[in-house]
Design a protein around this motif. Structure first.
Motif, mmCIF file in Angstrom:
data_model
loop_
_atom_site.group_PDB
_atom_site.id
_atom_site.type_symbol
_atom_site.label_atom_id
_atom_site.label_comp_id
_atom_site.label_asym_id
_atom_site.label_seq_id
_atom_site.Cartn_x
_atom_site.Cartn_y
_atom_site.Cartn_z
ATOM 1 N N ASP A 165 12.325 -21.152 12.734
ATOM 2 C CA ASP A 165 11.626 -21.800 13.837
ATOM 3 C C ASP A 165 10.233 -22.239 13.401
ATOM 4 O O ASP A 165 9.795 -23.346 13.720
ATOM 5 C CB ASP A 165 11.555 -20.848 15.039
ATOM 6 C CG ASP A 165 10.923 -21.498 16.248
ATOM 7 O OD1 ASP A 165 11.396 -22.581 16.658
ATOM 8 O OD2 ASP A 165 9.961 -20.923 16.804
ATOM 9 N N THR A 187 9.816 -30.826 13.881
ATOM 10 C CA THR A 187 11.225 -31.193 14.013
ATOM 11 C C THR A 187 11.989 -30.022 14.613
ATOM 12 O O THR A 187 11.409 -28.983 14.907
ATOM 13 C CB THR A 187 11.816 -31.604 12.636
ATOM 14 O OG1 THR A 187 13.071 -32.240 12.831
ATOM 15 C CG2 THR A 187 11.960 -30.434 11.696
ATOM 16 N N THR A 188 13.270 -30.191 14.830
ATOM 17 C CA THR A 188 14.112 -29.107 15.324
ATOM 18 C C THR A 188 15.334 -28.978 14.427
ATOM 19 O O THR A 188 15.744 -29.935 13.777
ATOM 20 C CB THR A 188 14.589 -29.352 16.769
ATOM 21 O OG1 THR A 188 15.333 -30.568 16.805
ATOM 22 C CG2 THR A 188 13.428 -29.421 17.739
ATOM 23 N N PHE A 189 15.882 -27.795 14.386
ATOM 24 C CA PHE A 189 17.129 -27.536 13.680
ATOM 25 C C PHE A 189 18.133 -27.036 14.711
ATOM 26 O O PHE A 189 17.802 -26.217 15.558
ATOM 27 C CB PHE A 189 16.959 -26.455 12.602
ATOM 28 C CG PHE A 189 16.016 -26.834 11.501
ATOM 29 C CD1 PHE A 189 16.283 -27.910 10.670
ATOM 30 C CD2 PHE A 189 14.860 -26.102 11.278
ATOM 31 C CE1 PHE A 189 15.416 -28.248 9.648
ATOM 32 C CE2 PHE A 189 13.989 -26.433 10.258
ATOM 33 C CZ PHE A 189 14.269 -27.511 9.441
ATOM 34 N N THR A 190 19.326 -27.544 14.640
ATOM 35 C CA THR A 190 20.406 -27.065 15.489
ATOM 36 C C THR A 190 21.383 -26.331 14.589
ATOM 37 O O THR A 190 21.870 -26.897 13.604
ATOM 38 C CB THR A 190 21.110 -28.235 16.196
ATOM 39 O OG1 THR A 190 20.145 -28.948 16.962
ATOM 40 C CG2 THR A 190 22.218 -27.734 17.099
ATOM 41 N N ILE A 191 21.663 -25.090 14.932
ATOM 42 C CA ILE A 191 22.524 -24.253 14.100
ATOM 43 C C ILE A 191 23.746 -23.850 14.900
ATOM 44 O O ILE A 191 23.627 -23.386 16.043
ATOM 45 C CB ILE A 191 21.779 -22.993 13.613
ATOM 46 C CG1 ILE A 191 20.568 -23.404 12.795
ATOM 47 C CG2 ILE A 191 22.703 -22.089 12.832
ATOM 48 C CD1 ILE A 191 19.661 -22.268 12.439
ATOM 49 N N THR A 192 24.906 -24.039 14.318
ATOM 50 C CA THR A 192 26.153 -23.612 14.931
ATOM 51 C C THR A 192 26.616 -22.361 14.199
ATOM 52 O O THR A 192 26.702 -22.347 12.973
ATOM 53 C CB THR A 192 27.214 -24.710 14.808
ATOM 54 O OG1 THR A 192 26.713 -25.900 15.427
ATOM 55 C CG2 THR A 192 28.506 -24.289 15.470
ATOM 56 N N ALA A 212 10.544 -25.288 11.163
ATOM 57 C CA ALA A 212 10.833 -26.473 11.980
ATOM 58 C C ALA A 212 9.568 -26.975 12.676
ATOM 59 O O ALA A 212 9.277 -28.181 12.655
ATOM 60 C CB ALA A 212 11.912 -26.154 13.008
#
Length: 99
Positions: free
Chosen positions: A79, A87-92, A82
């Motif tokens: 976090d 920016t943002t990171f999307t994690i699955t 980022a």
């Protein structure tokens, strides 16, 4: 695990033939992909490791290890990285059982 060169050799072998999956190498592949995504986004934004590391409150060598797949960031650190890059990171997490 011995290192990235072993994972890369294993990956190349898997691309050439149907080798059985190895859990440690599979995890190393995930670690490398996370680091690759961070590095690619940083470069895309035109930011240096030193600047991002300073903004995130970590050392440049620590960021280098993360980008290289040798260091695994905590969610809190991810976090901060980022936010340092605005920016943002999307994690699955997990896989789709229906797939």
């Amino acid at each position: 695990m011995a290192g990235h060169s072993n994972w890369r050799a294993y990956r190349e072998k898997r691309l050439r033939e149907d080798a059985a999956p190895h859990p440690e190498y599979e995890q190393a592949g995930l670690d490398l992909r996370l680091g690759d995504m961070i590095r690619e986004r940083r470069i895309e934004l035109g930011l240096t490791q030193a600047l991002v590391a300073e903004r995130a409150g970590i050392s440049q060598p620590a960021l280098s290890r993360i980008e290289g797949g040798a260091g695994i960031p905590t969610l809190a650190m991810l976090d901060r990285i980022a936010k340092a890059m605005h920016t943002t990171f999307t994690i699955t997490v997990g896989t789709d059982a229906a797939a």
